[in-house]
Scaffold this motif. Structure first.
Motif, PDB file in Angstrom:
ATOM      1  N   PRO A 242       0.918  -1.250  -0.012  1.00  0.00           N
ATOM      2  CA  PRO A 242       0.059   0.178  -0.094  1.00  0.00           C
ATOM      3  C   PRO A 242       0.754   1.281  -0.034  1.00  0.00           C
ATOM      4  CG  PRO A 242       0.294  -0.964   2.216  1.00  0.00           C
ATOM      5  CD  PRO A 242       1.182  -1.801   1.401  1.00  0.00           C
ATOM      6  N   SER A 243       0.434   2.113  -0.828  1.00  0.00           N
ATOM      7  CA  SER A 243       1.201   3.590  -0.838  1.00  0.00           C
ATOM      8  C   SER A 243       0.171   4.581  -1.263  1.00  0.00           C
ATOM      9  CB  SER A 243       2.404   3.537  -1.871  1.00  0.00           C
ATOM     10  OG  SER A 243       1.581   3.663  -3.308  1.00  0.00           O
ATOM     11  N   ASP A 244       0.486   5.895  -0.938  1.00  0.00           N
ATOM     12  CA  ASP A 244      -0.347   6.985  -1.289  1.00  0.00           C
ATOM     13  C   ASP A 244      -0.831   7.042  -2.972  1.00  0.00           C
ATOM     14  OD1 ASP A 244      -0.427   7.969   1.188  1.00  0.00           O
ATOM     15  OD2 ASP A 244       1.083   9.035   0.735  1.00  0.00           O
ATOM     16  N   VAL A 245       0.071   6.488  -3.808  1.00  0.00           N
ATOM     17  CA  VAL A 245      -0.416   6.410  -5.217  1.00  0.00           C
ATOM     18  C   VAL A 245      -1.146   5.377  -5.519  1.00  0.00           C
ATOM     19  CG1 VAL A 245       1.656   5.495  -5.978  1.00  0.00           C
ATOM     20  CG2 VAL A 245       0.555   6.925  -7.678  1.00  0.00           C
ATOM     21  N   THR A 246      -1.111   4.456  -4.885  1.00  0.00           N
ATOM     22  CA  THR A 246      -1.847   3.051  -5.371  1.00  0.00           C
ATOM     23  C   THR A 246      -3.083   3.038  -4.593  1.00  0.00           C
ATOM     24  OG1 THR A 246      -0.707   1.759  -3.533  1.00  0.00           O
ATOM     25  CG2 THR A 246       0.228   1.529  -5.953  1.00  0.00           C
ATOM     26  N   THR A 247      -3.228   3.703  -3.367  1.00  0.00           N
ATOM     27  CA  THR A 247      -4.554   3.861  -2.760  1.00  0.00           C
ATOM     28  C   THR A 247      -5.349   4.740  -3.704  1.00  0.00           C
ATOM     29  OG1 THR A 247      -3.519   3.550  -0.402  1.00  0.00           O
ATOM     30  CG2 THR A 247      -5.907   4.504  -0.865  1.00  0.00           C
ATOM     31  N   MET A 248      -4.754   5.933  -3.995  1.00  0.00           N
ATOM     32  CA  MET A 248      -5.430   6.974  -4.973  1.00  0.00           C
ATOM     33  C   MET A 248      -5.927   6.418  -5.993  1.00  0.00           C
ATOM     34  SD  MET A 248      -3.989  10.468  -6.382  1.00  0.00           S
ATOM     35  CE  MET A 248      -2.858   9.652  -7.587  1.00  0.00           C
ATOM     36  N   LEU A 249      -5.297   5.935  -6.998  1.00  0.00           N
ATOM     37  CA  LEU A 249      -5.565   5.255  -8.152  1.00  0.00           C
ATOM     38  C   LEU A 249      -6.427   3.925  -8.154  1.00  0.00           C
ATOM     39  CD1 LEU A 249      -2.220   5.378 -10.337  1.00  0.00           C
ATOM     40  CD2 LEU A 249      -3.926   7.061 -10.174  1.00  0.00           C
ATOM     41  N   PHE A 250      -6.453   3.330  -7.362  1.00  0.00           N
ATOM     42  CA  PHE A 250      -7.215   2.108  -7.315  1.00  0.00           C
ATOM     43  C   PHE A 250      -8.120   1.796  -6.131  1.00  0.00           C
ATOM     44  CE2 PHE A 250      -3.289   1.225  -9.336  1.00  0.00           C
ATOM     45  CZ  PHE A 250      -3.614   1.204 -10.744  1.00  0.00           C
ATOM     46  N   MET A 251      -8.318   2.963  -5.070  1.00  0.00           N
ATOM     47  CA  MET A 251      -9.153   2.536  -3.918  1.00  0.00           C
ATOM     48  C   MET A 251     -10.183   3.944  -3.373  1.00  0.00           C
ATOM     49  SD  MET A 251      -8.584  -0.580  -2.752  1.00  0.00           S
ATOM     50  CE  MET A 251      -9.457  -0.374  -1.262  1.00  0.00           C
ATOM     51  N   ARG A 252      -9.912   5.116  -4.274  1.00  0.00           N
ATOM     52  CA  ARG A 252     -10.455   6.117  -4.010  1.00  0.00           C
ATOM     53  C   ARG A 252     -11.436   6.670  -5.063  1.00  0.00           C
ATOM     54  NH1 ARG A 252      -9.291   4.729   0.235  1.00  0.00           N
ATOM     55  NH2 ARG A 252      -8.060   5.614   2.090  1.00  0.00           N
ATOM     56  N   ARG A 253     -12.337   7.281  -4.623  1.00  0.00           N
ATOM     57  CA  ARG A 253     -13.382   7.909  -5.551  1.00  0.00           C
ATOM     58  C   ARG A 253     -12.896   9.281  -6.198  1.00  0.00           C
ATOM     59  NH1 ARG A 253     -17.887  11.334  -5.501  1.00  0.00           N
ATOM     60  NH2 ARG A 253     -19.583  10.484  -6.919  1.00  0.00           N
ATOM     61  N   ASP A 254     -12.615  10.110  -5.502  1.00  0.00           N
ATOM     62  CA  ASP A 254     -12.188  11.539  -5.914  1.00  0.00           C
ATOM     63  C   ASP A 254     -10.640  11.720  -5.751  1.00  0.00           C
ATOM     64  OD1 ASP A 254     -11.574  14.349  -6.246  1.00  0.00           O
ATOM     65  OD2 ASP A 254     -13.639  14.807  -5.415  1.00  0.00           O
ATOM     66  N   PHE A 255      -9.817  11.601  -6.683  1.00  0.00           N
ATOM     67  CA  PHE A 255      -8.331  11.515  -6.678  1.00  0.00           C
ATOM     68  C   PHE A 255      -7.843  12.918  -6.199  1.00  0.00           C
ATOM     69  CE2 PHE A 255      -7.833   8.121 -10.086  1.00  0.00           C
ATOM     70  CZ  PHE A 255      -8.748   7.166  -9.511  1.00  0.00           C
ATOM     71  N   ALA A 256      -8.615  14.000  -6.603  1.00  0.00           N
ATOM     72  CA  ALA A 256      -7.882  15.458  -6.397  1.00  0.00           C
ATOM     73  C   ALA A 256      -8.087  15.706  -4.790  1.00  0.00           C
ATOM     74  CB  ALA A 256      -8.774  16.299  -7.306  1.00  0.00           C
ATOM     75  N   ALA A 257      -9.583  15.406  -4.357  1.00  0.00           N
ATOM     76  CA  ALA A 257      -9.810  15.398  -2.884  1.00  0.00           C
ATOM     77  C   ALA A 257      -8.747  14.553  -1.997  1.00  0.00           C
ATOM     78  CB  ALA A 257     -11.310  14.942  -2.675  1.00  0.00           C
ATOM     79  N   PHE A 258      -8.537  13.383  -2.430  1.00  0.00           N
ATOM     80  CA  PHE A 258      -7.761  12.437  -1.496  1.00  0.00           C
ATOM     81  C   PHE A 258      -6.390  13.293  -1.435  1.00  0.00           C
ATOM     82  CE2 PHE A 258      -4.068   9.327  -1.866  1.00  0.00           C
ATOM     83  CZ  PHE A 258      -4.549   8.553  -0.600  1.00  0.00           C
ATOM     84  N   ALA A 259      -5.511  13.730  -2.671  1.00  0.00           N
ATOM     85  CA  ALA A 259      -4.335  14.140  -2.515  1.00  0.00           C
ATOM     86  C   ALA A 259      -4.236  15.590  -1.925  1.00  0.00           C
ATOM     87  CB  ALA A 259      -3.861  14.404  -4.103  1.00  0.00           C
TER      88      ALA A 259
END
Length: 450
Positions: A242-259
């Motif tokens: 698990p890392s921030d980039v893999t969580t963002m791309l494959f586990m989150r709905r709103d990538f901009a909000a996550f970052a």
């Protein structure tokens, strides 16, 4: 510990497989068997029992492991594939589809780049045809298991003319392929257009709603600092979950909000930190800036950039919230990637029309102060080297003025102004050292004798 890792990593691996299969089948129109064998299996060799199903009529793909863990990706015309996170994501995608311009067919008349004609004949006197053919051939030779370059497409442009191209078996000039992080440089162009329209400013605080609290230290971050990956925001860009980039791309709905929800790890400008999350924050800014007038970011990009460059193959894929994944998810043919590079070689001018603002390419190529070895500008990689020093360039055998876009698994768009050269290489390298970019470009330059 093993149970924790499986719970965190399996959804990411299966999500990658579902999204990759969906885009490969419905955008590139490749066979699912070839995609799974060449693009997915090498990265999932330690996970046996993975199965996939393609639903051609529905435009969807599911991937599961032993019938217990399952991920699904869906295709929408005009905006590619999106990994399902919740039902609302599909509803938003359908709304985007209704607002997306139909892709125009390529102009079949005339030579590239205005038309879709073949390579220039005869070649310019400066180009040695036989030497060029040998160098192009070398990009498709698998030397050893450790140097098994998986080149899929190669396009060479000299002095604004298409002088060479080559494709691996199963690939062709009309096949749109993933650019991965070359998408970041597309994001650079979209920002440039909005700066030219005076709708965004580089030096003012970035318009991110989550940062506007009076006590929020992130409220001072500028758009320039985001483009230069010097915002100071925490983000772990590691491609093993698990890392921030893999969580963002494959586990989150709103990538901009996550970052955008990440805290500061350092003061802005203090450190350079490569971050796909940063690019998706910018994509969210672009979306909010253009949505009212254009209906969607997709329409804006097509009207103001891609259609003007005859880049009719481009597909910009969205996250489940409906924002372009500016960090990673742009598909285009090798020829269209070369058109994009030619725009930057020509200082942002296309057929006499100014697409990017005056000085934008110079700004893009100016080294970021905090980036080591002068290797990064504004969402483009550089070969500048440390300021004031002759040595220390990332690619010492290649010209100092070279700048380029680079993506996962060996995607390259290389621009060398003093050689009047644009090179596109698209591939699927499972090992970072599989393709010798520096050696190939050096050999290519040796075929041109101005």
């Amino acid at each position: 510990g093993s149970i924790w890792y499986v719970n965190k990593s399996l959804p990411v691996f299966l999500g990658y497989a579902a999204k990759t299969l969906c885009s490969g089948v419905f955008i590139s129109q490749r066979s699912p068997e070839a995609i799974f064998r060449d693009d997915i299996a090498p990265l999932m060799s330690l996970i046996p029992g993975v199965r996939y199903t393609v639903y051609a009529r529905e435009g969807a793909v599911t991937v599961d492991l032993a019938g217990m863990f399952r991920r699904r990706a869906s295709f929408r015309s005009g905006c590619g594939c999106t990994l399902a996170v919740d039902a609302a994501g599909n509803q938003i995608q359908q709304k985007i589809e209704a607002q997306t311009l139909a892709k125009r067919p390529p102009n079949s008349d005339g030579l590239w780049p205005q038309g879709s004609g073949e390579t220039l004949r005869p070649l310019p006197e400066a180009v040695d045809r036989q030497e060029l053919a040998v160098v192009l051939e070398s990009a498709f030779v698998k030397e050893t298991p450790d140097k098994a370059a998986m080149t899929r497409a190669m396009v060479v442009v000299y002095d604004g003319k298409l002088i060479g191209e080559r494709y691996a078996a199963g690939f062709h000039k009309d096949m749109a392929l993933a650019g991965w992080s070359m998408s970041k440089s597309v994001t650079n162009a979209l920002v440039g257009i909005l700066v030219k329209q005076q709708r965004l400013s580089l030096d003012e605080p970035a318009p991110v709603h989550a940062w506007q609290g009076s006590a929020d230290p992130r409220r001072v971050i500028t758009l320039d600092q985001l483009l230069r990956m010097s915002s100071g925001l925490k983000f772990r860009e590691v491609y093993v979950p698990p890392s921030d980039v893999t969580t963002m791309l494959f586990m989150r709905r709103d990538f901009a909000a996550f970052a955008a929800g990440m805290p500061l790890a350092s003061e802005p400008e203090a450190k350079w930190r490569y971050s796909s999350g940063t690019t998706n924050i910018i994509a969210g800014i672009i979306r909010r800036t253009v949505e009212k007038e254009y209906g969607s970011l997709n329409r804006f990009a097509r009207l103001e950039l891609f259609d003007r460059l005859n880049m009719h193959s481009v597909v910009m894929e969205m996250d489940p919230s409906g924002t372009f994944v500016g960090s990673s998810y742009t598909f285009a043919t090798a020829r269209d990637w070369a058109r994009f590079g030619l725009l930057y070689l020509q200082e942002g001018i296309w057929q006499g029309q100014k697409i990017l603002p005056t000085g934008w390419v110079k700004y893009t190529r100016t080294p970021t102060p905090a980036a080591p070895s002068g290797k990064y500008g504004a969402h483009f990689w550089l070969n500048a080297g440390p300021p004031g020093k002759r040595s220390g360039r990332p690619w010492p055998r290649l010209p100092r003025d070279m700048f380029y876009a680079q993506g996962f698994q060996g995607q390259y768009l290389i621009i060398i102004p003093n050689k009047h050269l644009v090179l596109v290489r698209l591939g699927s390298d499972s090992k970072p050292a599989a393709w010798d970019m520096q050696g190939f470009v050096s050999d290519l330059l040796a075929t041109i004798h101005p």
